[in-house]
Enzyme design. Structure first.
Site, short mmCIF file in Angstrom:
data_model
loop_
_atom_site.label_atom_id
_atom_site.label_comp_id
_atom_site.label_asym_id
_atom_site.label_seq_id
_atom_site.Cartn_x
_atom_site.Cartn_y
_atom_site.Cartn_z
N HIS A 1 -8.74 44.46 70.98
CA HIS A 1 -7.86 44.85 72.07
C HIS A 1 -6.69 43.88 72.10
O HIS A 1 -6.86 42.68 71.83
CB HIS A 1 -8.58 44.79 73.43
N GLY B 1 -16.24 53.24 73.75
CA GLY B 1 -17.46 52.44 73.87
C GLY B 1 -17.81 52.32 75.34
O GLY B 1 -17.06 51.72 76.11
N GLY C 1 -15.13 51.79 78.30
CA GLY C 1 -14.39 53.05 78.21
C GLY C 1 -13.67 53.27 76.90
O GLY C 1 -14.31 53.35 75.85
N ALA D 1 -10.02 52.71 74.23
CA ALA D 1 -8.86 51.92 73.81
C ALA D 1 -8.00 52.82 72.94
O ALA D 1 -8.45 53.32 71.91
CB ALA D 1 -9.31 50.69 73.04
N CYS E 1 -14.94 49.10 64.18
CA CYS E 1 -15.86 50.18 64.57
C CYS E 1 -16.78 50.60 63.43
O CYS E 1 -17.17 51.78 63.34
CB CYS E 1 -15.06 51.37 65.10
#
Length: 309
Positions: free
Chosen positions: A136, A199, A210, A212, A228
């Site tokens: 993130h 996620g 939530g 991204a 991921c």
């Protein structure tokens, strides 16, 4: 905070009525855009099935939020939601650079040593959401819905598919053909390139963590991890897709071509994607997909208990 209700007439949004403050109703027929509490814009023709109550929206994207405080805020909101002290809430943030490791993630997901990552000033958190390891950072919209899935009548799979659809529709606002519900994969994809991750964590019917969605993210940070759990796949963003040279294909935004067959870029593509506009698209998609009929904009300075929002 101001509460709005939405009325529909056929296929047109016809009224926005403030429920707190002025009781005056204004009608908008054949309108192109209506601005609501500063950052939500609803186009004519956007219809809502009024059956799922009020969504509280707290936007903190105007600044970079460290991951630790956002995690604490989520946890407090989850406890308040379980107790019924607050309603369904959507928290939208833009994080400082951080790597998060989900339940299926591990140290093997890192291509760079932790020492080098620390030297880069990037923090690492292990968290109880689903999924593996992801990044993130600035230019990425991270949305944390703290909602009661039982009251919404949603099973876990339907909820995750709904979150994917939110990102698919957001990408579609830029003419990008994305897809979710890809067999064997999570998140949202443009071809073999991942543009959005999912996620979630669900406890006693209450969700947190939530999605991204990469808007104008610095994708170079993904080189430090296996994002991921997909080592053979690329990561992309809205800006990357708009700048991608598509030869012989009609431009998603402009539909124009140069003499060589390469798609022309409009001003938006050349100057970069506005994160605040992307946030409007994502919020509108979330309201549409999960069918909330009222939206309460909660200012970041509003305090409920000991937490903001």
């Amino acid at each position: 905070a101001t509460l709005y209700s939405y009325g529909t007439c056929g296929h047109s949004l016809y009224a926005i009525r403030p429920l707190i403050g002025s009781a005056k109703t204004r009608s908008y027929r054949n309108c192109s855009f209506v601005t609501v509490f500063g950052y939500l814009q609803l186009a004519s023709g956007f219809c809502l099935r009024m059956r799922r109550g009020t969504l509280r929206v707290c936007s903190l994207t105007h600044k970079l939020l460290s991951y630790g405080p956002s995690l604490e805020l989520q946890e407090k909101l989850v406890q308040h939601r379980k107790a019924g002290a607050v309603g369904d809430t959507l928290l939208i943030v833009q994080h400082s650079p951080v790597f998060t490791i989900g339940k299926r993630g591990s140290a093997q997901d890192f291509r760079t040593t932790r020492e080098e990552i620390a030297r880069l000033g990037i923090y690492v958190y292990s968290i109880p959401r689903g999924g593996e390891t992801t990044y993130h950072g600035p230019g990425q919209l991270v949305a944390y819905p703290i909602v009661n899935l039982r009251q919404l009548g949603l099973a876990a799979r339907a909820y995750v598919e709904g979150l994917e659809q939110v990102m698919v529709q957001t990408a579609g606002c830029y003419g990008i053909q994305a897809r979710g519900q890809v067999p064997g994969k999570t998140g949202v994809w443009v071809g073999d390139r991942k543009i959005g991750a999912v996620g979630v964590h669900i406890s006693h019917g209450i969700s947190n963590h939530g999605i991204a969605f990469n808007v104008c993210t610095d994708l170079s940070h993904y080189k430090h991890i296996i994002p991921c759990g997909t080592p053979d796949k690329e990561v992309t963003s809205v800006q990357q897709e708009l700048l991608r040279p598509l030869r012989g294909v009609v431009g998603a935004s402009t539909g124009c071509r140069s003499d060589s067959g390469a798609v022309c870029l409009d001003d938006q593509q050349q100057q970069g994607v506005d994160l605040s506009v992307a946030e409007q698209h994502l919020l509108r998609a979330f309201i549409r997909v999960f069918q909330f009929d009222q939206v309460e904009a909660v200012d970041a300075d509003v305090v409920l208990g000991n937490e903001r929002c």
